[in-house]
Design an enzyme around this catalytic site. Structure first.
Site, PDB file in Angstrom:
ATOM      1  N   LEU A   1     108.015  58.063  69.353  1.00 37.84           N
ATOM      2  CA  LEU A   1     107.015  58.408  70.361  1.00 37.84           C
ATOM      3  C   LEU A   1     105.679  58.321  69.646  1.00 37.84           C
ATOM      4  O   LEU A   1     105.543  58.829  68.525  1.00 37.84           O
ATOM      5  CB  LEU A   1     107.220  59.825  70.899  1.00 37.84           C
ATOM      6  CG  LEU A   1     108.416  60.072  71.813  1.00 37.84           C
ATOM      7  CD1 LEU A   1     108.472  61.550  72.199  1.00 37.84           C
ATOM      8  CD2 LEU A   1     108.328  59.217  73.063  1.00 37.84           C
ATOM      9  N   ASP A   2     104.686  57.696  70.243  1.00 37.19           N
ATOM     10  CA  ASP A   2     103.413  57.588  69.541  1.00 37.19           C
ATOM     11  C   ASP A   2     102.771  58.968  69.392  1.00 37.19           C
ATOM     12  O   ASP A   2     103.182  59.950  70.007  1.00 37.19           O
ATOM     13  CB  ASP A   2     102.484  56.567  70.193  1.00 37.19           C
ATOM     14  CG  ASP A   2     102.022  56.966  71.588  1.00 37.19           C
ATOM     15  OD1 ASP A   2     101.567  58.112  71.759  1.00 37.19           O
ATOM     16  OD2 ASP A   2     102.105  56.136  72.506  1.00 37.19           O
ATOM     17  N   LYS A   3     101.755  59.022  68.571  1.00 39.80           N
ATOM     18  CA  LYS A   3     101.152  60.291  68.175  1.00 39.80           C
ATOM     19  C   LYS A   3     100.665  61.113  69.361  1.00 39.80           C
ATOM     20  O   LYS A   3     100.764  62.342  69.372  1.00 39.80           O
ATOM     21  CB  LYS A   3      99.991  60.008  67.213  1.00 39.80           C
ATOM     22  CG  LYS A   3      99.374  61.242  66.583  1.00 39.80           C
ATOM     23  CD  LYS A   3      98.340  60.828  65.543  1.00 39.80           C
ATOM     24  CE  LYS A   3      97.706  62.041  64.876  1.00 39.80           C
ATOM     25  NZ  LYS A   3      96.718  61.639  63.840  1.00 39.80           N
TER      26      LYS A   3
END
Length: 238
Positions: free
Chosen positions: A101-103
């Site tokens: 999951l991106d930041k």
């Protein structure tokens, strides 16, 4: 990713240490794209890496967790002063996140030391479903939702069909069967909107079920058994 030595990849994926990876390679217990791996071999992002049964059994004590990832946490190894997902958990086993999951994205992330399961969930050819709730900055048109559901040209090709359901004027859910880089954000930008909040709420049969941000816990026996059935995997051989 660019080409990377197999041992480094396995270490960064939290499968095992580099030294243990070399041990597995020397004992012919790892395959890449169906062929036995060799020392100093390099792999690409779309290669399929598998541990053979003996190596899997040696890991023993396979564990399965889910976590509600907060914003600002990266799912890769920590770097550039970022806080990684492994920095906010206290699990004695050496676990790694399944996928990313991106930041700026919150929500469901699975953690395990079972590489066989991770391979089935991460590899794009299996097409497993993941559901997200998306909030944009202003009301989104029905036409835009329909366009995303039928497929949008991003990163050189058309996305798979997706199930898109409106939840409010500026919020919708979307179910994907692929996982391209920042896919939902790119899809939303393609219909002239911008993501305000993005949260993953389900992977196959596993959901957050009222988990609080930062909370993590073991998957239940029912969740694990149903997940393996969904993937047509024999849990007894893991």
């Amino acid at each position: 990713m660019e080409e990377m030595r197999l041992q480094k990849y396995m270490s960064q994926a939290w499968i095992c240490s580099r030294r243990k990876a070399e041990d597995y390679i020397e004992r012919w217990l790892i395959t890449v794209n169906g062929e036995v791996a060799v020392i100093w071999q390099k792999i690409k992002w779309d290669d399929t890496v598998k541990l053979l049964d003996i190596a899997i059994q040696e890991q023993k004590n396979l564990v399965y967790y889910k976590i509600n990832k907060p914003r600002g946490i990266v799912t890769t190894c920590a770097g550039n002063w970022d806080t990684a997902i492994v920095d906010i958990i206290n699990i004695k086993e050496r676990v790694f996140p399944i996928g990313r999951l991106d930041k700026e994205t919150t929500g469901l992330l699975l953690l395990t030391n079972d590489w066989r399961l991770a391979n089935y969930l991460m590899h794009p050819k299996y097409g497993h479903s993941k559901e997200y709730v998306v909030e944009v900055f202003w009301p989104i048109e029905d036409k835009a939702l329909e366009k995303m559901s039928k497929g949008i040209f991003i990163l050189g090709s058309i996305t798979n069909e997706a199930k898109v359901t409106r939840l409010s004027s500026g919020t919708f859910s979307i179910v994907l069967t692929e996982g391209r880089n920042r896919q939902i954000r790119r899809m939303v930008e393609s219909v002239w909107h911008q993501v305000k909040k993005l949260k993953r709420i389900r992977i196959e049969n596993i959901d957050l079920w009222q988990m609080q941000l930062w909370e993590y816990k073991h998957l239940s026996h029912k969740e694990i058994n149903n997940l393996f059935k969904e993937l047509w995997l024999d849990r007894e051989k893991v």
